[in-house]
Every structure is written in C-alpha cells, then in structure tokens.
Design a protein around this motif. Structure first.
Motif, PDB file in Angstrom:
ATOM      1  N   ARG A 177      -0.567   2.791  -7.092  1.00  0.00           N
ATOM      2  CA  ARG A 177       0.701   2.127  -6.773  1.00  0.00           C
ATOM      3  C   ARG A 177       1.885   3.015  -7.153  1.00  0.00           C
ATOM      4  NH1 ARG A 177       2.497  -1.393  -3.301  1.00  0.00           N
ATOM      5  NH2 ARG A 177       3.689  -3.067  -4.187  1.00  0.00           N
ATOM      6  N   ARG A 178       1.800   3.655  -8.301  1.00  0.00           N
ATOM      7  CA  ARG A 178       2.896   4.504  -8.778  1.00  0.00           C
ATOM      8  C   ARG A 178       2.963   5.831  -8.034  1.00  0.00           C
ATOM      9  NH1 ARG A 178       7.607   5.164 -11.258  1.00  0.00           N
ATOM     10  NH2 ARG A 178       7.630   6.843 -12.753  1.00  0.00           N
ATOM     11  N   TYR A 179       1.798   6.442  -7.791  1.00  0.00           N
ATOM     12  CA  TYR A 179       1.717   7.734  -7.098  1.00  0.00           C
ATOM     13  C   TYR A 179       0.815   7.582  -5.878  1.00  0.00           C
ATOM     14  CZ  TYR A 179       3.296   9.197 -11.704  1.00  0.00           C
ATOM     15  OH  TYR A 179       3.989   9.323 -12.877  1.00  0.00           O
ATOM     16  N   PRO A 180       1.326   6.964  -4.813  1.00  0.00           N
ATOM     17  CA  PRO A 180       0.466   6.763  -3.640  1.00  0.00           C
ATOM     18  C   PRO A 180       0.057   8.099  -3.028  1.00  0.00           C
ATOM     19  CG  PRO A 180       2.722   6.108  -3.156  1.00  0.00           C
ATOM     20  CD  PRO A 180       2.674   6.472  -4.601  1.00  0.00           C
ATOM     21  N   PRO A 181      -1.169   8.187  -2.522  1.00  0.00           N
ATOM     22  CA  PRO A 181      -1.598   9.439  -1.899  1.00  0.00           C
ATOM     23  C   PRO A 181      -0.737   9.732  -0.681  1.00  0.00           C
ATOM     24  CG  PRO A 181      -3.289   7.745  -1.688  1.00  0.00           C
ATOM     25  CD  PRO A 181      -2.202   7.179  -2.508  1.00  0.00           C
ATOM     26  N   LYS A 182      -0.283  10.963  -0.579  1.00  0.00           N
ATOM     27  CA  LYS A 182       0.647  11.340   0.486  1.00  0.00           C
ATOM     28  C   LYS A 182      -0.013  11.400   1.859  1.00  0.00           C
ATOM     29  CE  LYS A 182       4.072  12.228  -2.355  1.00  0.00           C
ATOM     30  NZ  LYS A 182       4.579  11.038  -2.912  1.00  0.00           N
ATOM     31  N   SER A 183      -1.243  11.874   1.904  1.00  0.00           N
ATOM     32  CA  SER A 183      -1.901  12.019   3.202  1.00  0.00           C
ATOM     33  C   SER A 183      -3.365  11.626   3.084  1.00  0.00           C
ATOM     34  CB  SER A 183      -1.789  13.454   3.710  1.00  0.00           C
ATOM     35  OG  SER A 183      -2.633  14.302   2.964  1.00  0.00           O
ATOM     36  N   TRP A 199      -3.659   4.176   6.461  1.00  0.00           N
ATOM     37  CA  TRP A 199      -3.936   4.808   5.161  1.00  0.00           C
ATOM     38  C   TRP A 199      -2.996   4.260   4.092  1.00  0.00           C
ATOM     39  CZ3 TRP A 199      -7.345   7.449   2.524  1.00  0.00           C
ATOM     40  CH2 TRP A 199      -6.957   8.191   1.416  1.00  0.00           C
ATOM     41  N   GLN A 200      -1.710   4.187   4.409  1.00  0.00           N
ATOM     42  CA  GLN A 200      -0.747   3.671   3.440  1.00  0.00           C
ATOM     43  C   GLN A 200      -0.980   2.200   3.142  1.00  0.00           C
ATOM     44  OE1 GLN A 200       2.981   4.632   5.243  1.00  0.00           O
ATOM     45  NE2 GLN A 200       2.884   6.793   4.651  1.00  0.00           N
ATOM     46  N   ALA A 201      -1.239   1.415   4.180  1.00  0.00           N
ATOM     47  CA  ALA A 201      -1.472  -0.014   3.982  1.00  0.00           C
ATOM     48  C   ALA A 201      -2.747  -0.250   3.173  1.00  0.00           C
ATOM     49  CB  ALA A 201      -1.561  -0.724   5.332  1.00  0.00           C
ATOM     50  N   ALA A 202      -3.804   0.478   3.478  1.00  0.00           N
ATOM     51  CA  ALA A 202      -5.068   0.311   2.763  1.00  0.00           C
ATOM     52  C   ALA A 202      -4.906   0.632   1.287  1.00  0.00           C
ATOM     53  CB  ALA A 202      -6.146   1.200   3.374  1.00  0.00           C
ATOM     54  N   ASN A 203      -4.187   1.681   0.976  1.00  0.00           N
ATOM     55  CA  ASN A 203      -3.993   2.039  -0.428  1.00  0.00           C
ATOM     56  C   ASN A 203      -3.107   1.035  -1.141  1.00  0.00           C
ATOM     57  OD1 ASN A 203      -5.350   4.643  -1.246  1.00  0.00           O
ATOM     58  ND2 ASN A 203      -4.554   5.141   0.765  1.00  0.00           N
ATOM     59  N   GLN A 204      -2.152   0.463  -0.434  1.00  0.00           N
ATOM     60  CA  GLN A 204      -1.316  -0.571  -1.038  1.00  0.00           C
ATOM     61  C   GLN A 204      -2.143  -1.819  -1.327  1.00  0.00           C
ATOM     62  OE1 GLN A 204       2.040  -1.725   1.320  1.00  0.00           O
ATOM     63  NE2 GLN A 204       2.683  -3.289  -0.128  1.00  0.00           N
ATOM     64  N   TYR A 205      -2.925  -2.271  -0.360  1.00  0.00           N
ATOM     65  CA  TYR A 205      -3.776  -3.448  -0.576  1.00  0.00           C
ATOM     66  C   TYR A 205      -4.773  -3.197  -1.699  1.00  0.00           C
ATOM     67  CZ  TYR A 205      -2.178  -5.060   4.036  1.00  0.00           C
ATOM     68  OH  TYR A 205      -1.422  -5.450   5.097  1.00  0.00           O
ATOM     69  N   ALA A 206      -5.437  -2.047  -1.658  1.00  0.00           N
ATOM     70  CA  ALA A 206      -6.464  -1.737  -2.666  1.00  0.00           C
ATOM     71  C   ALA A 206      -5.850  -1.638  -4.059  1.00  0.00           C
ATOM     72  CB  ALA A 206      -7.185  -0.446  -2.303  1.00  0.00           C
ATOM     73  N   ALA A 207      -4.665  -1.053  -4.174  1.00  0.00           N
ATOM     74  CA  ALA A 207      -4.025  -0.935  -5.487  1.00  0.00           C
ATOM     75  C   ALA A 207      -3.652  -2.305  -6.041  1.00  0.00           C
ATOM     76  CB  ALA A 207      -2.786  -0.049  -5.383  1.00  0.00           C
ATOM     77  N   ASP A 208      -3.112  -3.167  -5.200  1.00  0.00           N
ATOM     78  CA  ASP A 208      -2.723  -4.500  -5.665  1.00  0.00           C
ATOM     79  C   ASP A 208      -3.932  -5.321  -6.109  1.00  0.00           C
ATOM     80  OD1 ASP A 208      -0.074  -3.949  -5.201  1.00  0.00           O
ATOM     81  OD2 ASP A 208      -0.021  -4.945  -3.257  1.00  0.00           O
ATOM     82  N   ILE A 209      -4.957  -5.340  -5.291  1.00  0.00           N
ATOM     83  CA  ILE A 209      -6.130  -6.149  -5.635  1.00  0.00           C
ATOM     84  C   ILE A 209      -6.898  -5.516  -6.796  1.00  0.00           C
ATOM     85  CG2 ILE A 209      -7.835  -5.192  -4.042  1.00  0.00           C
ATOM     86  CD1 ILE A 209      -7.241  -8.897  -4.649  1.00  0.00           C
ATOM     87  N   SER A 210      -6.853  -4.206  -6.915  1.00  0.00           N
ATOM     88  CA  SER A 210      -7.535  -3.527  -8.010  1.00  0.00           C
ATOM     89  C   SER A 210      -6.938  -3.926  -9.358  1.00  0.00           C
ATOM     90  CB  SER A 210      -7.449  -2.019  -7.818  1.00  0.00           C
ATOM     91  OG  SER A 210      -8.031  -1.346  -8.891  1.00  0.00           O
ATOM     92  N   ARG A 211      -5.636  -4.024  -9.427  1.00  0.00           N
ATOM     93  CA  ARG A 211      -4.998  -4.444 -10.677  1.00  0.00           C
ATOM     94  C   ARG A 211      -5.386  -5.865 -11.039  1.00  0.00           C
ATOM     95  NH1 ARG A 211       1.146  -2.929  -9.839  1.00  0.00           N
ATOM     96  NH2 ARG A 211       0.724  -4.349  -8.168  1.00  0.00           N
ATOM     97  N   ARG A 212      -5.389  -6.755 -10.048  1.00  0.00           N
ATOM     98  CA  ARG A 212      -5.765  -8.147 -10.324  1.00  0.00           C
ATOM     99  C   ARG A 212      -7.214  -8.245 -10.785  1.00  0.00           C
ATOM    100  NH1 ARG A 212      -3.479 -10.221  -4.849  1.00  0.00           N
ATOM    101  NH2 ARG A 212      -1.316  -9.700  -5.169  1.00  0.00           N
ATOM    102  N   ILE A 213      -8.090  -7.546 -10.082  1.00  0.00           N
ATOM    103  CA  ILE A 213      -9.504  -7.571 -10.446  1.00  0.00           C
ATOM    104  C   ILE A 213      -9.694  -6.955 -11.831  1.00  0.00           C
ATOM    105  CG2 ILE A 213     -11.772  -6.611  -9.871  1.00  0.00           C
ATOM    106  CD1 ILE A 213     -10.996  -6.975  -6.934  1.00  0.00           C
TER     107      ILE A 213
END
Length: 122
Positions: A29-35, A54-68
């Motif tokens: 979330r803090r340092y999203p992968p650029k490419s 790619w950006q959306a997937a990393n955003q979703y995965a980061a959010d749910i990862s923190r909750r989990i």
C-alpha cells in the motif's frame, strides 16, 4: 530461552503469518509496485493483463492482506492462550486459519478483478 519459545504456544503459524500479511499489506500500500515487471506484487493471470488491472489487483490484495493479517494475529494469540501445548488441534486451527486467509485473499482479489474489468480487455 529460544528453545522454550519455539515449543510454546506463542510460536504458531497464525501469529507469524499474520505479522507477514500485515507487513506485506502495508508495504504494498505504501510502496505500490510501479510495473508488472516489479519483483514484488500480487501476480496472477488476471492481474497481469494490463497496467490498470495490475494496480487494482495490488490495491485489493494490500487492503485485504492487512485485514486478514489482523485476524490471523488475533487467532494466533487466542490459540496461544487457549491451548496449553501444541496439540494436533492447535496446528489445525493455526495452520487452517493461514490457509483459509490466503485462499480468501486470492479469491477476493480475483473476484474483484473479474467484476470490474472487461474480459475482452487486452
């Protein structure tokens, strides 16, 4: 001291995986992968279709990862307080929670990508 900790109930899969999930979620979330060619990030067939997915997937995965991660930490601490020693049921509970959380993160992220992005998108 280290051997006592390793054999205690506080040394469990849910607790350690929860810390990793939280760290991973905050880091992405803090340092999203650029490419898509970055060395880290959420990779799947759907997430690598385009830079937008790619950006959306990393955003979703980061959010749910923190909750989990927080759920796993609480599960690990509860299991450590409930069980006196590491029994089979202790392992089933802690490792099962990690497997369930991982499957939920992947399933939720893939479902979100499938819902928000057209199948014919390049």
């Amino acid at each position: 001291m280290l051997i006592r900790f390793l054999h205690s109930t506080f040394c469990n899969a849910a607790l350690f995986a929860g810390i990793v999930f939280c760290f991973m979620g905050y880091f992405i979330r803090r340092y999203p992968p650029k490419s898509i060619k970055s060395w880290y990030g959420y990779r799947s067939f759907l997430s690598t279709r385009s830079p937008e997915t790619w950006q959306a997937a990393n955003q979703y995965a980061a959010d749910i990862s923190r909750r989990i991660g927080w759920v796993l930490i609480v599960t690990g601490l509860a299991a450590a307080l409930f069980f006196e020693r590491q029994t089979d049921w202790f392992y089933y509970l802690t490792v099962g929670a990690v497997i369930t959380g991982t499957m939920y993160m992947v399933g939720y992220t893939e479902w979100q990508l499938d819902q928000h992005f057209d199948e014919n998108q390049p």
